[in-house]
Design a protein around this motif. Structure first.
Motif, PDB file in Angstrom:
ATOM      1  N   GLY A  76       0.933  -0.774   0.114  1.00 10.41           N
ATOM      2  CA  GLY A  76      -0.136   0.020  -0.345  1.00 10.41           C
ATOM      3  C   GLY A  76       1.039   1.173  -0.349  1.00 10.41           C
ATOM      4  N   LEU A  77       2.383   1.049  -0.608  1.00 12.25           N
ATOM      5  CA  LEU A  77       2.828   2.097  -0.747  1.00 12.25           C
ATOM      6  C   LEU A  77       2.481   4.162  -1.621  1.00 12.25           C
ATOM      7  N   GLU A  78       2.642   4.620  -1.907  1.00 17.64           N
ATOM      8  CA  GLU A  78       2.576   5.601  -2.610  1.00 17.64           C
ATOM      9  C   GLU A  78       2.939   5.359  -3.923  1.00 17.64           C
ATOM     10  N   LYS A  79       2.247   5.338  -5.158  1.00 14.49           N
ATOM     11  CA  LYS A  79       2.502   5.274  -6.589  1.00 14.49           C
ATOM     12  C   LYS A  79       3.780   5.631  -7.045  1.00 14.49           C
ATOM     13  N   LYS A  80       4.205   5.963  -6.533  1.00 13.88           N
ATOM     14  CA  LYS A  80       5.244   7.302  -7.082  1.00 13.88           C
ATOM     15  C   LYS A  80       7.185   5.735  -7.219  1.00 13.88           C
ATOM     16  N   TYR A  81       6.613   5.057  -6.165  1.00 14.06           N
ATOM     17  CA  TYR A  81       8.328   4.142  -5.755  1.00 14.06           C
ATOM     18  C   TYR A  81       7.508   2.971  -6.553  1.00 14.06           C
ATOM     19  N   GLU A  82       6.441   3.116  -7.760  1.00 12.64           N
ATOM     20  CA  GLU A  82       6.537   1.785  -8.937  1.00 12.64           C
ATOM     21  C   GLU A  82       7.613   1.632  -9.499  1.00 12.64           C
ATOM     22  N   SER A  83       8.082   2.311 -10.325  1.00  7.65           N
ATOM     23  CA  SER A  83       9.540   3.310 -11.136  1.00  7.65           C
ATOM     24  C   SER A  83      10.387   3.589 -10.702  1.00  7.65           C
ATOM     25  N   ASN A  84      10.522   3.643  -9.147  1.00  7.79           N
ATOM     26  CA  ASN A  84      12.101   4.054  -7.949  1.00  7.79           C
ATOM     27  C   ASN A  84      12.238   3.245  -7.162  1.00  7.79           C
ATOM     28  N   ILE A  85      13.562   2.227  -7.568  1.00  2.64           N
ATOM     29  CA  ILE A  85      13.979   1.773  -6.701  1.00  2.64           C
ATOM     30  C   ILE A  85      14.335   2.054  -5.901  1.00  2.64           C
ATOM     31  N   ASN A  86      15.818   3.055  -6.255  1.00  2.00           N
ATOM     32  CA  ASN A  86      15.831   3.944  -4.668  1.00  2.00           C
ATOM     33  C   ASN A  86      15.112   4.290  -3.376  1.00  2.00           C
ATOM     34  N   LEU A  87      14.753   5.050  -4.190  1.00  2.00           N
ATOM     35  CA  LEU A  87      13.942   4.962  -3.045  1.00  2.00           C
ATOM     36  C   LEU A  87      12.662   4.241  -2.662  1.00  2.00           C
ATOM     37  N   ALA A  88      12.058   3.521  -3.188  1.00  2.00           N
ATOM     38  CA  ALA A  88      11.232   2.279  -2.042  1.00  2.00           C
ATOM     39  C   ALA A  88      11.969   1.013  -2.389  1.00  2.00           C
ATOM     40  N   HIS A  89      13.272   1.066  -2.034  1.00  2.00           N
ATOM     41  CA  HIS A  89      13.654  -0.670  -0.823  1.00  2.00           C
ATOM     42  C   HIS A  89      13.604  -0.291   0.007  1.00  2.00           C
ATOM     43  N   GLY A  90      13.863   0.853   0.995  1.00  2.00           N
ATOM     44  CA  GLY A  90      13.451   1.217   2.156  1.00  2.00           C
ATOM     45  C   GLY A  90      12.222   1.508   2.697  1.00  2.00           C
ATOM     46  N   LYS A  91      11.750   1.702   1.662  1.00  2.00           N
ATOM     47  CA  LYS A  91       9.785   1.330   2.557  1.00  2.00           C
ATOM     48  C   LYS A  91       9.630   0.346   2.412  1.00  2.00           C
ATOM     49  N   ILE A  92       9.765  -0.494   1.253  1.00  2.00           N
ATOM     50  CA  ILE A  92       8.955  -2.013   1.414  1.00  2.00           C
ATOM     51  C   ILE A  92       9.654  -2.553   2.497  1.00  2.00           C
ATOM     52  N   ALA A  93      11.074  -2.633   2.437  1.00  2.00           N
ATOM     53  CA  ALA A  93      11.471  -3.112   3.768  1.00  2.00           C
ATOM     54  C   ALA A  93      11.333  -3.126   5.262  1.00  2.00           C
ATOM     55  N   ALA A  94      11.010  -1.215   5.567  1.00  2.00           N
ATOM     56  CA  ALA A  94      10.444  -1.727   6.629  1.00  2.00           C
ATOM     57  C   ALA A  94       9.019  -1.601   7.007  1.00  2.00           C
ATOM     58  N   ALA A  95       8.120  -1.886   5.443  1.00  2.00           N
ATOM     59  CA  ALA A  95       6.677  -2.845   6.141  1.00  2.00           C
ATOM     60  C   ALA A  95       6.944  -3.768   5.966  1.00  2.00           C
ATOM     61  N   ALA A  96       7.809  -5.079   5.667  1.00  2.00           N
ATOM     62  CA  ALA A  96       8.184  -5.692   5.366  1.00  2.00           C
ATOM     63  C   ALA A  96       8.834  -6.659   6.480  1.00  2.00           C
TER      64      ALA A  96
END
Length: 311
Positions: A76-96
Motif C-alpha cells: 500500500g505504498l505511494e504510486k511514485k515508488y513503483e518506478s524508483n527502486i532507489n527510494l522504494a526499497h527502504g519503504k518496502i523493507a520497513a513494511a515487510a
C-alpha cells in the motif's frame, strides 16, 4: 524491543539477507552493520537496534521492475515508488519487517524507511543508519573520507554533508530531488549549532588561503556587503590555465566541505575560463588570465572595500 528479542530477529532475518542480496550488496550490508554499531557506541544509541536496522536496510534493493510494482501495491505504498527502486526499497523493507517479522519498534522501522533520503527531525538511530549506509568502509566516492571523519566527530554535520552531496549529484544530472531529502537538508542547516560555523569573513579568508596555498594568482578579497543583497564577500583569483582553474575549484570545495560549508551552485566547469562558486555568504571566482582581463570584475566592484588576507 529488548536485546534478546532483537537478537532473535537478527538470526531470523540474516538468512533472508544472504538470499536476497548479491555478493557486492551483502558486503556493503556487512560494512553498514559494522559502522552502525561503531557509531551507536560513539553516540550512545542502542547498538542492537542499529545492527538490526543495518541488516535489513537493503534487503529489497534488487527487486526487478515487476517485483517492485507488486511490492508497492502489496504494502500500500505511494504510486511514485513503483518506478524508483532507489527510494522504494527502504519503504518496502520497513513494511515487510513490520508485517512479516513482527518488528513494531518505530525507531528501527523509521531508520530503515528513511535510510536513503533522510528526513527532517531524524532520531539518533536514523542518523546512525543514514550515515553508515553512505560512508561504510566499502564506499568509494569523492569526499567519502571527509564524511567518515565527520561521522565520529559530529553526526549532524556528516548527515548534512551527505545530503548536500546527494542534492548536488541529483541536480547536476537534471533529476528530480526527493522532497524528504530537501526538507532534511533544510532542517539540518537551520538546527545545527551556528556557533560552530564560520562567519562570512572567516569563510572568505579560508577560501583565499586555500587558493594561496595552491598557487592561485593575484588573489583579491572584496567586501561587498553594503553594495550587494546576495553575498558579503567576493573572492577573485587567477589560474594559469583552464586545467588549474578546475583544480583550484576542487581544492576550495573540498576545504569548505570539511567545515560543513557547501556551494549552492558552481557555474563554468564546462568552460573553465571563469568558474563561479556560490557559497551563499561568499562568492569565489576563479579565472584564467584572459577571462580576468576581459571581464575585469575588480573594476565592477571598485567602489567597495578591498580586504587584506589575514596571516
Amino acid at each position: 524491543m529488548n536485546t534478546d528479542s532483537i537478537d532473535r530477529k537478527i538470526e531470523e532475518i540474516r538468512p533472508l539477507a544472504e538470499k536476497m542480496l548479491t555478493e557486492k550488496r551483502l558486503r556493503h550490508t556487512k560494512g553498514v552493520v559494522k559502522m552502525a554499531k561503531d557509531l551507536a557506541r560513539r553516540y550512545g544509541a542502542d547498538e542492537k537496534k542499529a545492527e538490526l536496522a543495518a541488516l535489513c536496510h537493503d534487503i529489497f534493493r534488487k527487486l526487478g521492475p515487476d517485483e517492485l510494482k507488486a511490492a508497492v501495491k502489496d504494502f500500500g505504498l505511494e504510486k511514485k515508488y513503483e518506478s524508483n527502486i532507489n527510494l522504494a526499497h527502504g519503504k518496502i523493507a520497513a513494511a515487510a519487517m513490520k508485517r512479516d517479522y513482527g518488528i513494531c519498534d518505530e525507531d528501527i522501522l523509521n531508520a530503515v524507511s528513511f535510510h536513503t533520503t533522510g528526513r527532517a527531525g531524524m532520531s539518533l538511530l536514523e542518523k546512525v543508519i543514514y550515515v553508515a549506509d553512505g560512508a561504510e568502509e566499502n564506499r568509494d566516492y569523492p569526499g567519502v573520507e571527509d564524511v567518515r571523519k565527520a561521522a565520529f566527530d559530529d553526526i549532524d554535520k556528516a548527515c548534512l554533508m551527505m545530503m548536500e552531496n546527494t542534492i548536488r549529484y541529483v541536480k547536476e544530472r537534471g533529476q528530480p530531488l526527493d522532497e524528504e531529502t530537501s526538507a532534511a537538508a533544510e532542517y539540518f542547516r537551520n538546527n545545527m549549532n551556528t556557533e560552530e560555523h564560520m562567519n562570512s569573513r572567516e569563510q572568505a579568508m579560508l577560501a583565499a588561503k586555500v587558493l594561496d596555498a595552491k598557487k592561485a594568482q593575484n588573489i583579491v578579497i572584496i567586501d561587498i556587503a553594503e553594495k550587494s543583497s546576495f553575498a558579503d564577500y567576493l573572492i577573485i583569483a587567477g589560474g594559469g590555465s583552464e586545467r588549474q582553474t578546475l583544480a583550484l575549484t576542487d581544492d576550495v570545495e573540498d576545504a569548505m566541505a570539511k567545515e560543513g560549508i557547501f556551494p549552492k551552485g558552481i557555474e563554468g566547469k564546462n568552460s573553465p575560463g571563469w568558474i563561479l562558486m556560490d557559497f551563499g555568504d561568499i562568492i569565489v571566482n576563479i579565472l584564467t588570465k584572459e577571462s580576468r582581463e576581459k571581464y575585469d570584475i575588480e573594476k565592477v566592484w571598485g567602489d567597495c572595500a578591498f580586504v587584506d588576507m589575514e596571516d
